[in-house]
Scaffold this active site. Structure first.
Site, PDB file in Angstrom:
ATOM      1  N   ASP A  37       0.836  -1.200   0.000  1.00 28.47           N
ATOM      2  CA  ASP A  37       0.000   0.000   0.000  1.00 28.47           C
ATOM      3  C   ASP A  37       0.873   1.252   0.000  1.00 28.47           C
ATOM      4  O   ASP A  37       1.987   1.239   0.519  1.00 28.47           O
ATOM      5  CB  ASP A  37      -0.888  -0.035   1.257  1.00 28.47           C
ATOM      6  CG  ASP A  37      -2.076   0.900   1.135  1.00 28.47           C
ATOM      7  OD1 ASP A  37      -2.276   1.496   0.059  1.00 28.47           O
ATOM      8  OD2 ASP A  37      -2.808   1.046   2.134  1.00 28.47           O
ATOM      9  N   HIS A  54       2.607   3.331  -8.970  1.00 28.04           N
ATOM     10  CA  HIS A  54       2.378   1.910  -9.260  1.00 28.04           C
ATOM     11  C   HIS A  54       3.574   1.310 -10.031  1.00 28.04           C
ATOM     12  O   HIS A  54       3.973   0.174  -9.809  1.00 28.04           O
ATOM     13  CB  HIS A  54       1.089   1.721 -10.061  1.00 28.04           C
ATOM     14  CG  HIS A  54      -0.146   2.134  -9.296  1.00 28.04           C
ATOM     15  ND1 HIS A  54      -0.370   1.748  -7.998  1.00 28.04           N
ATOM     16  CD2 HIS A  54      -1.213   2.907  -9.645  1.00 28.04           C
ATOM     17  CE1 HIS A  54      -1.534   2.266  -7.579  1.00 28.04           C
ATOM     18  NE2 HIS A  54      -2.048   2.972  -8.558  1.00 28.04           N
ATOM     19  N   LEU A 148      10.743 -20.387  -5.033  1.00 22.99           N
ATOM     20  CA  LEU A 148       9.715 -19.536  -4.429  1.00 22.99           C
ATOM     21  C   LEU A 148       8.398 -19.588  -5.206  1.00 22.99           C
ATOM     22  O   LEU A 148       8.396 -19.503  -6.440  1.00 22.99           O
ATOM     23  CB  LEU A 148      10.220 -18.086  -4.414  1.00 22.99           C
ATOM     24  CG  LEU A 148       9.214 -17.035  -3.953  1.00 22.99           C
ATOM     25  CD1 LEU A 148       9.125 -16.999  -2.436  1.00 22.99           C
ATOM     26  CD2 LEU A 148       9.584 -15.660  -4.478  1.00 22.99           C
TER      27      LEU A 148
HETATM   28  C1  FPP Z   1      -2.128   0.312  -3.216  1.00 23.12           C
HETATM   29  O1  FPP Z   1      -1.593   1.583  -3.214  1.00 23.12           O
HETATM   30  C2  FPP Z   1      -1.586  -0.431  -4.312  1.00 23.12           C
HETATM   31  C3  FPP Z   1      -2.323  -1.012  -5.292  1.00 23.12           C
HETATM   32  C4  FPP Z   1      -3.794  -0.975  -5.341  1.00 23.12           C
HETATM   33  C5  FPP Z   1      -1.676  -1.686  -6.402  1.00 23.12           C
HETATM   34  C6  FPP Z   1      -0.534  -2.524  -5.996  1.00 23.12           C
HETATM   35  C7  FPP Z   1       0.242  -2.850  -7.183  1.00 23.12           C
HETATM   36  C8  FPP Z   1       1.586  -2.824  -7.242  1.00 23.12           C
HETATM   37  C9  FPP Z   1       2.448  -2.548  -6.093  1.00 23.12           C
HETATM   38  C10 FPP Z   1       2.261  -3.162  -8.465  1.00 23.12           C
HETATM   39  C11 FPP Z   1       1.833  -4.533  -8.836  1.00 23.12           C
HETATM   40  C12 FPP Z   1       2.786  -5.187  -9.614  1.00 23.12           C
HETATM   41  C13 FPP Z   1       2.525  -6.311 -10.271  1.00 23.12           C
HETATM   42  C14 FPP Z   1       3.632  -7.046 -10.802  1.00 23.12           C
HETATM   43  C15 FPP Z   1       1.160  -6.842 -10.477  1.00 23.12           C
HETATM   44  P1  FPP Z   1      -2.573   2.802  -3.386  1.00 23.12           P
HETATM   45  O2  FPP Z   1      -2.682   3.130  -4.816  1.00 23.12           O
HETATM   46  O3  FPP Z   1      -3.879   2.496  -2.721  1.00 23.12           O
HETATM   47  O4  FPP Z   1      -1.809   3.902  -2.599  1.00 23.12           O
HETATM   48  P2  FPP Z   1      -2.449   5.084  -1.757  1.00 23.12           P
HETATM   49  O5  FPP Z   1      -3.234   4.438  -0.656  1.00 23.12           O
HETATM   50  O6  FPP Z   1      -1.258   5.826  -1.264  1.00 23.12           O
HETATM   51  O7  FPP Z   1      -3.306   5.878  -2.693  1.00 23.12           O
END
Ligand code: FPP
Length: 257
Positions: A37, A54, A148
């Protein structure tokens, strides 16, 4: 128990540094699950579009996957997209749906070389074709790998998973193939998307939020939780070592004494 080296005081007076060797002297968690997150906040702090957060988060997925494999962690489950994430703006959803494809096309050869076995939990049918194809190709091409298990939770929601399991069990009862007395915890677990995996030993959530957000509600019953204010794009190997060190200090009794 561990060599303690204070980090730069300005940065974080309470954090300790650990080496991989120190951590490997004690049992490490076999299954680590992470709620990644804080990508959006990371981008906002830098006046960048959320997509940049992201993208950076994806680079961290690569780094942490590699390191988890090196540590000998058996399963790494990453919450990449929840059933609730469809509510985000269309452009962000489209970007998030491109990430698995981008990640897997770029890093699949490396994952194969590192003997990583890619898996996915979540409803694949609702994914755009291009995302589903990338994921299925990665699963197929890493099927034989014995290192893994990199388990992406993609379009995953725990309540939906449990609801589907209940429906499937009810259908078996309706057909007379199961009786209500046959329904026990093992049977329920065998109808979940994680049926082939042990439950997580350690759950990490980044970005300071202290909630589960519909993630692995059944599977996390006895898991140790570790929360950090660090935003996912800033998460490093050292943070993972810190989380594992904390895990190693806790006594797990699974409800016993
Ligand atoms: C939450 O941060 C994150 C997500 C909803 C997406 C997570 C995805 C990645 C870390 C990349 C994924 C990679 C692959 C390989 C599939 P947020 O956007 O809710 O952050 P915020 O709460 O600060 O707005």
């Amino acid at each position: 128990m561990f060599g303690k080296i204070w980090k730069d005081k300005k940065q974080s007076p309470l954090s300790l540094s650990y080496t991989k060797e120190e951590i490997l002297r004690h049992p490490i968690p076999e299954h680590v699950a992470i709620i990644m997150d804080g990508n959006g906040r990371w981008a906002k702090k830098r006046a960048l579009p959320r997509a940049a957060g992201h993208y950076e988060g994806m680079q961290v997925v690569r780094k942490i996957t590699r390191f988890a494999n090196e540590l000998g962690i058996k399963v790494l489950t990453l919450y990449a997209f929840s059933t609730e994430n469809w509510k985000r703006p269309k452009s962000e959803v489209e970007y998030l749906m491109k990430l698995p494809e981008q990640f897997l096309t770029t890093f699949l050869p490396e994952l194969i070389e590192e003997n990583v076995n890619v898996r996915v939990i979540g409803n694949r049918e609702q994914l755009p074709d291009h995302t589903r194809r990338a994921v299925e190709q990665a699963i197929a091409e890493t099927k034989q790998n014995t290192g893994l298990i990199l388990n992406f939770a993609l379009n995953y929601g725990s309540r939906a998973e449990i609801t589907y399991a209940i429906q499937s069990i009810a259908k078996q009862v309706e057909k007379g193939l199961l009786s209500p007395e046959d329904i026990n915890e093992d049977l329920v677990a065998s109808y979940l998307m994680t049926k082939d995996l042990a439950d997580p030993d350690l759950l990490i959530r980044t970005s300071g939020e202290i909630r589960l957000s519909n993630f692995m509600l059944w599977q996390l019953a006895y898991t140790e939780f570790w929360f950090t204010d660090v935003l996912w794009p800033d998460f490093t190997e050292q943070h993972l070592l810190e989380a594992i060190a904390e895990f190693q200090k806790r006594g797990r009794r699974f409800g016993g004494v």
